[in-house]
Write a protein that holds these residues in place. Structure first.
Motif: not given
Ligand SMILES: *[C@@H]1O[C@H](CO)[C@@H](O)[C@H](O)[C@H]1NC(C)=O
Ligand SMILES: *[C@@H]1O[C@H](CO)[C@@H](O)[C@H](O)[C@H]1NC(C)=O
Length: 238
Positions: A106-108
């Motif tokens: 969720s935090l990438n």
């Molecule tokens: C994670 O990546 C997705 C797809 O690129 C994006 O929509 C989302 O906002 C990102 N989340 C964070 C917490 O950065």
């Protein structure tokens, strides 16, 4: 943890250091002002590192870098016998069913996830409370005591006076949820012999406190409850 927190931690450690001696028993009790080993009656000196586990991923930091046993060995190498392991209230009251992997996704946090897969693979599929207990148990396996520190409500860096987690009544500091979290932590850690203490909240602060003239981060009251045999201290730090 900011410089201010580090200073306070240092003060706390100094205070605890006054409680002297080298024993490693987990069964502590109080004898007048001293912490003692219940079995031998010898004084016990807590020498604690701070190990944050209250940030966004709700996992002890660094598990993407090294196998957990290597990290814990470093505490011994530094002459420490105790860890202040922080936790966020919401880890228990809101995210208790979420896995470490889900939080990372969720935090990438792709790199951190790859690092954990490499160094501590088993942690990925654990829920946050399971991973917290896992760290506690790994510390126990290497004779390290734990002070479980309720650091913040919302999992993130602490502490700003206006971060919504500062004082009872702030957006993310509902007293009832705080008590629920403490109760859940007590349940989670009940019977863990190396959990010798719990600090009930890190750095009360902010506009809602009623300590006149000490607004912001100036006055911090840390409640330290020693687990097991009864000893509670209120440490007031200025
Ligand atoms: C994670 O990546 C997705 C797809 O690129 C994006 O929509 C989302 O906002 C990102 N989340 C964070 C917490 O950065
Ligand atoms: C976690 O799951 C259990 C069982 O489904 C449920 O009772 C509980 O409310 C859930 N907790 C949270 C914080 O979502």
């Amino acid at each position: 943890m900011g410089n201010h927190s580090q200073l306070i931690l240092l003060l706390l450690m100094s205070l605890l250091a006054v409680l002297a001696s080298q024993s490693h028993s987990f069964q502590l009790s109080a004898s007048n002002r001293w912490l003692v080993d219940s079995g031998s009656g010898k004084r016990v000196k807590l020498r604690c590192a701070n190990w944050p586990a209250h940030m966004g991923v709700m996992l002890a930091e660094g598990l993407d870098k090294q196998p957990i046993n290597h990290i814990i060995l470093q505490f011994h190498n530094l002459g420490l016998n105790c860890v202040r392991l922080t936790w966020a209230t919401f880890m228990l009251t809101r995210y208790s069913n979420q896995t470490v992997k889900q939080a990372l996704d969720s935090l990438n946090l792709t790199d951190a996830k790859a690092g954990i897969a490499k160094n501590n693979l088993n942690v990925l599929t654990m829920t946050h409370p399971q991973s917290y207990v896992y760290v506690v148990d790994q510390l126990a396996a290497q004779n390290i005591m734990v002070l479980a520190d309720n650091h913040i409500s919302e999992p993130k860096w602490c502490c700003a006076p206006d971060d919504g987690n500062a004082f009872f009544g702030d957006t993310n500091f509902d007293p009832q949820e705080w008590l629920q979290g403490l109760s859940m932590a007590a349940q989670l850690l009940k019977g863990k012999p190396n959990v010798v203490a719990m600090s009930l909240r890190n750095e009360l602060r902010g506009r809602l406190q009623n300590a006149e003239g000490l607004v912001g981060n100036m006055c911090n009251i840390r409640l330290l409850l020693l687990w097991g045999n009864i000893l509670s201290n209120i440490v007031v730090e200025l």
